[in-house]
Write an enzyme that holds these catalytic residues in place. Structure first.
Site, PDB file in Angstrom:
ATOM      1  N   CYS A  89       0.832  -1.210   0.000  1.00  0.00           N
ATOM      2  CA  CYS A  89       0.000   0.000   0.000  1.00  0.00           C
ATOM      3  C   CYS A  89       0.867   1.262   0.000  1.00  0.00           C
ATOM      4  O   CYS A  89       1.740   1.442   0.855  1.00  0.00           O
ATOM      5  CB  CYS A  89      -0.908  -0.022   1.231  1.00  0.00           C
ATOM      6  SG  CYS A  89      -1.768   1.524   1.507  1.00  0.00           S
ATOM      7  N   CYS A 126       0.614   3.267   3.283  1.00  0.00           N
ATOM      8  CA  CYS A 126       1.335   2.575   4.364  1.00  0.00           C
ATOM      9  C   CYS A 126       2.836   2.846   4.234  1.00  0.00           C
ATOM     10  O   CYS A 126       3.519   3.102   5.227  1.00  0.00           O
ATOM     11  CB  CYS A 126       1.090   1.071   4.336  1.00  0.00           C
ATOM     12  SG  CYS A 126      -0.492   0.555   5.026  1.00  0.00           S
ATOM     13  N   ASP A 132      -0.517  16.829  -0.514  1.00  0.00           N
ATOM     14  CA  ASP A 132      -0.871  16.070  -1.716  1.00  0.00           C
ATOM     15  C   ASP A 132       0.137  16.407  -2.821  1.00  0.00           C
ATOM     16  O   ASP A 132       0.503  17.569  -3.020  1.00  0.00           O
ATOM     17  CB  ASP A 132      -2.299  16.421  -2.165  1.00  0.00           C
ATOM     18  CG  ASP A 132      -2.843  15.401  -3.152  1.00  0.00           C
ATOM     19  OD1 ASP A 132      -3.755  14.646  -2.779  1.00  0.00           O
ATOM     20  OD2 ASP A 132      -2.330  15.364  -4.303  1.00  0.00           O
ATOM     21  N   HIS A 187      -3.185   0.442   8.385  1.00  0.00           N
ATOM     22  CA  HIS A 187      -3.899   0.291   7.118  1.00  0.00           C
ATOM     23  C   HIS A 187      -5.390   0.129   7.369  1.00  0.00           C
ATOM     24  O   HIS A 187      -5.820  -0.786   8.070  1.00  0.00           O
ATOM     25  CB  HIS A 187      -3.384  -0.899   6.307  1.00  0.00           C
ATOM     26  CG  HIS A 187      -4.072  -0.982   4.981  1.00  0.00           C
ATOM     27  ND1 HIS A 187      -3.738  -0.162   3.935  1.00  0.00           N
ATOM     28  CD2 HIS A 187      -5.130  -1.721   4.569  1.00  0.00           C
ATOM     29  CE1 HIS A 187      -4.545  -0.408   2.916  1.00  0.00           C
ATOM     30  NE2 HIS A 187      -5.397  -1.357   3.280  1.00  0.00           N
ATOM     31  N   ASN A 218     -12.965  10.381  -0.641  1.00  0.00           N
ATOM     32  CA  ASN A 218     -13.460   9.552  -1.734  1.00  0.00           C
ATOM     33  C   ASN A 218     -13.454   8.092  -1.276  1.00  0.00           C
ATOM     34  O   ASN A 218     -12.487   7.643  -0.651  1.00  0.00           O
ATOM     35  CB  ASN A 218     -12.563   9.730  -2.961  1.00  0.00           C
ATOM     36  CG  ASN A 218     -12.555  11.169  -3.446  1.00  0.00           C
ATOM     37  OD1 ASN A 218     -13.574  11.860  -3.379  1.00  0.00           O
ATOM     38  ND2 ASN A 218     -11.406  11.637  -3.904  1.00  0.00           N
ATOM     39  N   GLY A 273     -14.753   7.616  -6.480  1.00  0.00           N
ATOM     40  CA  GLY A 273     -13.559   8.212  -7.074  1.00  0.00           C
ATOM     41  C   GLY A 273     -12.288   7.995  -6.271  1.00  0.00           C
ATOM     42  O   GLY A 273     -11.311   8.734  -6.423  1.00  0.00           O
ATOM     43  N   HIS A 279      -6.288   3.396   0.811  1.00  0.00           N
ATOM     44  CA  HIS A 279      -5.921   3.561   2.226  1.00  0.00           C
ATOM     45  C   HIS A 279      -6.639   4.845   2.639  1.00  0.00           C
ATOM     46  O   HIS A 279      -6.419   5.900   2.019  1.00  0.00           O
ATOM     47  CB  HIS A 279      -4.394   3.678   2.364  1.00  0.00           C
ATOM     48  CG  HIS A 279      -3.883   3.893   3.762  1.00  0.00           C
ATOM     49  ND1 HIS A 279      -2.884   3.103   4.322  1.00  0.00           N
ATOM     50  CD2 HIS A 279      -4.197   4.817   4.704  1.00  0.00           C
ATOM     51  CE1 HIS A 279      -2.630   3.534   5.560  1.00  0.00           C
ATOM     52  NE2 HIS A 279      -3.403   4.586   5.802  1.00  0.00           N
ATOM     53  N   HIS A 331      -8.061   8.216   3.502  1.00  0.00           N
ATOM     54  CA  HIS A 331      -7.420   9.535   3.617  1.00  0.00           C
ATOM     55  C   HIS A 331      -8.477  10.621   3.504  1.00  0.00           C
ATOM     56  O   HIS A 331      -9.425  10.503   2.730  1.00  0.00           O
ATOM     57  CB  HIS A 331      -6.335   9.737   2.552  1.00  0.00           C
ATOM     58  CG  HIS A 331      -6.763   9.429   1.144  1.00  0.00           C
ATOM     59  ND1 HIS A 331      -6.852   8.139   0.655  1.00  0.00           N
ATOM     60  CD2 HIS A 331      -7.141  10.241   0.127  1.00  0.00           C
ATOM     61  CE1 HIS A 331      -7.256   8.180  -0.600  1.00  0.00           C
ATOM     62  NE2 HIS A 331      -7.455   9.442  -0.951  1.00  0.00           N
ATOM     63  N   HIS A 378      -8.907  14.437   2.403  1.00  0.00           N
ATOM     64  CA  HIS A 378      -8.314  15.592   1.736  1.00  0.00           C
ATOM     65  C   HIS A 378      -8.751  16.841   2.504  1.00  0.00           C
ATOM     66  O   HIS A 378      -9.957  17.024   2.744  1.00  0.00           O
ATOM     67  CB  HIS A 378      -8.858  15.755   0.315  1.00  0.00           C
ATOM     68  CG  HIS A 378      -8.503  14.661  -0.640  1.00  0.00           C
ATOM     69  ND1 HIS A 378      -7.554  14.816  -1.627  1.00  0.00           N
ATOM     70  CD2 HIS A 378      -8.998  13.402  -0.799  1.00  0.00           C
ATOM     71  CE1 HIS A 378      -7.478  13.696  -2.350  1.00  0.00           C
ATOM     72  NE2 HIS A 378      -8.349  12.831  -1.864  1.00  0.00           N
TER      73      HIS A 378
END
Ligand code: AMP
Ligand code: ZN
Length: 119
Positions: A7, A10, A33, A49, A93, A99, A104, A106, A108
């Site tokens: 991943c 990870c 990002d 994870h 997402n 999308g 993993h 996250h 934004h």
């Protein structure tokens, strides 16, 4: 801490792939990002994870609560202007229809003065 060796996030959490860190503690990492949409765009991840929001249950509530509580502080620290004229967008997402590209979990955090590239 359970991690998936294949991943991407990870590997970032373990420091095997470099990132521009915004925040780190034992359980959580925030990093910029790589393709920002806006003047402020960073990702907040659990170090363990966890594939997506679709995989979250009650056992994750303390971790997710801690992550949510960090968002306003980190958003301000990274340059989002104060509420209500400033603010930010918080996006997660989930799955193909949602999308999600990196499997993993996250969040934004996107903000800063407009215009933005997208969103
Ligand atoms: P999502 O479509 O929600 O899964 O978003 C994945 C995000 O991860 C995208 O905005 C990518 O630009 C970002 N991303 C992919 N690889 C990296 C990386 N190595 N470092 C930082 N961000 C990344
Ligand atoms: Zn992972």
């Amino acid at each position: 801490m359970s991690q998936d060796p294949n991943c991407l996030f990870c590997k970032i959490a373990e420091g095997k792939i470099p990132s521009r860190k915004v925040y780190e503690d034992d359980d959580i990492l925030a990093f910029h990002d790589i393709h920002p949409w806006a003047p402020v765009h960073f990702l907040l991840i659990p170090k363990q994870h966890l594939t997506s929001m679709a995989h979250v249950d009650e056992s994750h509530a303390p971790l997710l609560g801690k992550m949510m509580a960090l968002v306003p502080k980190l958003a301000r620290q990274e340059g989002c202007r104060p509420y209500p004229d400033g603010g930010f967008r918080l996006v997660t997402n989930t799955g193909a229809d949602g999308g999600q590209e990196v499997p993993h979990l996250h969040f934004h955090v996107i903000g800063g003065p407009r215009p933005w590239l997208k969103g």
